[in-house]
Write a protein that holds these residues in place. Structure first.
Motif, PDB file in Angstrom:
ATOM      1  N   ILE A  79       0.882  -1.239   0.042  1.00 19.65           N
ATOM      2  CA  ILE A  79      -0.051  -0.167  -0.102  1.00 19.65           C
ATOM      3  C   ILE A  79       0.783   0.987   0.043  1.00 19.65           C
ATOM      4  N   GLU A  80       0.732   2.074  -0.921  1.00 21.00           N
ATOM      5  CA  GLU A  80       1.554   3.213  -1.081  1.00 21.00           C
ATOM      6  C   GLU A  80       0.560   4.599  -0.908  1.00 21.00           C
ATOM      7  N   GLU A  81       1.234   5.560  -0.153  1.00 26.40           N
ATOM      8  CA  GLU A  81       0.479   6.948  -0.167  1.00 26.40           C
ATOM      9  C   GLU A  81       1.418   7.693  -0.903  1.00 26.40           C
ATOM     10  N   ILE A  82       0.586   8.226  -2.085  1.00 28.85           N
ATOM     11  CA  ILE A  82       1.278   9.216  -2.955  1.00 28.85           C
ATOM     12  C   ILE A  82       0.702  10.645  -2.716  1.00 28.85           C
ATOM     13  N   ASP A  83       1.505  11.335  -2.249  1.00 26.34           N
ATOM     14  CA  ASP A  83       1.324  12.791  -1.803  1.00 26.34           C
ATOM     15  C   ASP A  83       1.557  13.788  -2.992  1.00 26.34           C
ATOM     16  N   THR A  84       0.738  14.561  -3.690  1.00 28.23           N
ATOM     17  CA  THR A  84       1.035  15.052  -4.765  1.00 28.23           C
ATOM     18  C   THR A  84       0.881  16.688  -4.490  1.00 28.23           C
ATOM     19  N   GLY A  85       1.049  16.977  -3.016  1.00 28.40           N
ATOM     20  CA  GLY A  85       0.934  18.359  -2.710  1.00 28.40           C
ATOM     21  C   GLY A  85      -0.614  18.561  -2.178  1.00 28.40           C
ATOM     22  N   PRO A  86      -1.698  18.906  -3.191  1.00 28.28           N
ATOM     23  CA  PRO A  86      -3.037  19.172  -2.495  1.00 28.28           C
ATOM     24  C   PRO A  86      -3.591  17.886  -2.394  1.00 28.28           C
ATOM     25  N   VAL A  87      -3.196  16.846  -2.635  1.00 22.77           N
ATOM     26  CA  VAL A  87      -3.975  15.481  -2.736  1.00 22.77           C
ATOM     27  C   VAL A  87      -3.228  14.460  -2.190  1.00 22.77           C
ATOM     28  N   THR A  88      -3.389  13.518  -1.436  1.00 21.36           N
ATOM     29  CA  THR A  88      -2.654  12.335  -1.142  1.00 21.36           C
ATOM     30  C   THR A  88      -3.725  11.079  -1.529  1.00 21.36           C
ATOM     31  N   ARG A  89      -3.102  10.442  -2.421  1.00 18.88           N
ATOM     32  CA  ARG A  89      -3.823   9.063  -2.920  1.00 18.88           C
ATOM     33  C   ARG A  89      -3.411   7.949  -2.093  1.00 18.88           C
ATOM     34  N   THR A  90      -4.213   6.914  -1.910  1.00 17.43           N
ATOM     35  CA  THR A  90      -3.791   5.591  -1.452  1.00 17.43           C
ATOM     36  C   THR A  90      -4.056   4.604  -2.454  1.00 17.43           C
ATOM     37  N   THR A 128     -11.632   3.272   0.806  1.00 15.68           N
ATOM     38  CA  THR A 128     -10.287   2.859   1.502  1.00 15.68           C
ATOM     39  C   THR A 128      -9.000   3.025   0.520  1.00 15.68           C
ATOM     40  N   TYR A 129      -9.379   2.857  -0.708  1.00 14.88           N
ATOM     41  CA  TYR A 129      -7.893   3.046  -1.827  1.00 14.88           C
ATOM     42  C   TYR A 129      -8.499   3.785  -2.871  1.00 14.88           C
ATOM     43  N   ASP A 130      -7.899   4.970  -3.567  1.00 12.38           N
ATOM     44  CA  ASP A 130      -8.015   5.505  -4.465  1.00 12.38           C
ATOM     45  C   ASP A 130      -7.682   4.817  -5.844  1.00 12.38           C
ATOM     46  N   ASN A 131      -6.837   3.717  -5.787  1.00 13.00           N
ATOM     47  CA  ASN A 131      -6.496   3.053  -7.045  1.00 13.00           C
ATOM     48  C   ASN A 131      -5.969   1.701  -6.660  1.00 13.00           C
ATOM     49  N   ILE A 132      -6.211   0.658  -7.209  1.00 14.73           N
ATOM     50  CA  ILE A 132      -5.701  -0.858  -7.149  1.00 14.73           C
ATOM     51  C   ILE A 132      -5.159  -1.004  -8.484  1.00 14.73           C
ATOM     52  N   PHE A 133      -3.859  -1.534  -8.332  1.00 10.60           N
ATOM     53  CA  PHE A 133      -3.037  -1.767  -9.496  1.00 10.60           C
ATOM     54  C   PHE A 133      -2.831  -3.460  -9.297  1.00 10.60           C
ATOM     55  N   LEU A 134      -3.303  -4.297 -10.436  1.00  8.87           N
ATOM     56  CA  LEU A 134      -3.137  -5.945 -10.328  1.00  8.87           C
ATOM     57  C   LEU A 134      -2.413  -6.140 -11.545  1.00  8.87           C
ATOM     58  N   GLY A 135      -1.758  -7.349 -11.407  1.00  8.39           N
ATOM     59  CA  GLY A 135      -1.279  -8.008 -12.531  1.00  8.39           C
ATOM     60  C   GLY A 135      -2.038  -9.419 -12.798  1.00  8.39           C
ATOM     61  N   HIS A 136      -1.327 -10.502 -13.047  1.00 10.65           N
ATOM     62  CA  HIS A 136      -1.884 -11.914 -12.846  1.00 10.65           C
ATOM     63  C   HIS A 136      -2.369 -12.172 -14.249  1.00 10.65           C
ATOM     64  N   TRP A 148     -20.019   3.818 -11.172  1.00 11.12           N
ATOM     65  CA  TRP A 148     -20.930   3.059 -10.398  1.00 11.12           C
ATOM     66  C   TRP A 148     -20.815   3.794  -9.285  1.00 11.12           C
ATOM     67  N   ASP A 149     -20.637   4.822  -8.955  1.00 10.25           N
ATOM     68  CA  ASP A 149     -20.444   5.551  -7.771  1.00 10.25           C
ATOM     69  C   ASP A 149     -19.537   5.130  -6.742  1.00 10.25           C
ATOM     70  N   HIS A 150     -18.435   4.544  -7.101  1.00  9.20           N
ATOM     71  CA  HIS A 150     -17.156   4.206  -6.524  1.00  9.20           C
ATOM     72  C   HIS A 150     -15.897   5.144  -6.765  1.00  9.20           C
ATOM     73  N   ASP A 151     -15.494   5.918  -5.954  1.00  9.01           N
ATOM     74  CA  ASP A 151     -14.385   6.743  -6.058  1.00  9.01           C
ATOM     75  C   ASP A 151     -13.004   5.858  -6.059  1.00  9.01           C
ATOM     76  N   ILE A 152     -12.818   5.125  -7.375  1.00  6.97           N
ATOM     77  CA  ILE A 152     -11.777   4.388  -7.023  1.00  6.97           C
ATOM     78  C   ILE A 152     -11.430   3.923  -8.721  1.00  6.97           C
ATOM     79  N   GLN A 175       0.290  13.138 -10.709  1.00 10.10           N
ATOM     80  CA  GLN A 175      -0.299  14.336 -10.737  1.00 10.10           C
ATOM     81  C   GLN A 175      -1.498  14.633 -11.247  1.00 10.10           C
ATOM     82  N   THR A 176      -1.767  13.600 -12.277  1.00 14.10           N
ATOM     83  CA  THR A 176      -3.131  13.846 -12.748  1.00 14.10           C
ATOM     84  C   THR A 176      -4.110  12.925 -12.490  1.00 14.10           C
ATOM     85  N   ASP A 177      -3.507  11.740 -11.710  1.00 10.17           N
ATOM     86  CA  ASP A 177      -4.422  10.391 -11.684  1.00 10.17           C
ATOM     87  C   ASP A 177      -4.849   9.751 -12.960  1.00 10.17           C
TER      88      ASP A 177
END
Length: 186
Positions: A79-90, A128-136, A148-152, A175-177
């Motif tokens: 789990i990474e916290e990415i701080d872009t200044g005005p916003v922190t994304r998880t 809980t998370y802003d982004n989920i990155f998956l492989g596999h 779908w009204d989910h902020d992710i 920066q731009t997500d």
């Protein structure tokens, strides 16, 4: 740079790949199902006994004990916290699924999360998370689940190591997500 697992596989250049990853500015490098199988359990992880044996022999012949330990020390999820200044994304990073028990994809029948199931994953993890990155799954995908009204957002970069004539990867702009998928023919 985020590496979402399967550092090792059938491609036959294990030592070169590990050396490159150790030299690059990699923030997170996860273990995937092939890494867990080969390094932690001493077995190949392919749907063919012959290919599994080849994968194991080729990998163990190439890697030093230090390199094998380096792979074993990689997490299966981060789990990474990415701080872009005005916003922190998880951001949650996992090879197969966004839960610790199923993150590596090693367990029998764990085929990861196909794109059609991203809304269900979003429902469970939105807030809980802003982004989920998956492989596999080795298939490039990106879904902004806000429809779908989910902020992710959920993303799979594709595959670099498969011998399919192309390498797929994704660029994530903190920066731009935004995510840009790329494919290179080789």
């Amino acid at each position: 740079v985020y590496v979402l697992g399967d550092i090792l596989g059938l491609y036959g250049f294990s030592r070169d790949v590990v050396e490159l990853l150790q030299e690059l500015p990699v923030e997170v490098c996860l273990q995937g199902n092939h890494d867990v199988a080969l390094i932690s359990y001493g077995e190949g992880h392919v749907n063919s006994a012959e290919l599994s044996r080849f994968e194991l022999e080729t990998t163990t012949d190439q890697l030093t004990q230090v390199q094998q330990q380096w792979i074993k020390d990689r997490p299966v999820m981060a789990i990474e916290e990415i701080d872009t200044g005005p916003v922190t994304r998880t951001v949650l990073l996992a090879h197969a699924k966004p839960s610790y028990e199923e993150a590596s994809g090693y367990t029998m029948g764990n085929r990861g999360i196909p794109k059609r199931e991203y809304p269900t994953v979003a429902s469970a993890h939105s807030g809980t998370y802003d982004n989920i990155f998956l492989g596999h799954t080795h298939q490039q995908a990106f879904v902004d689940c806000s429809k779908w009204d989910h902020d992710i957002q959920i993303m799979n970069p594709g595959t670099v190591g498969s011998n399919l004539g192309t390498a797929e990867y994704a660029l994530y702009d903190e920066q731009t997500d935004t995510v840009t998928h790329n494919t290179v023919t080789y």
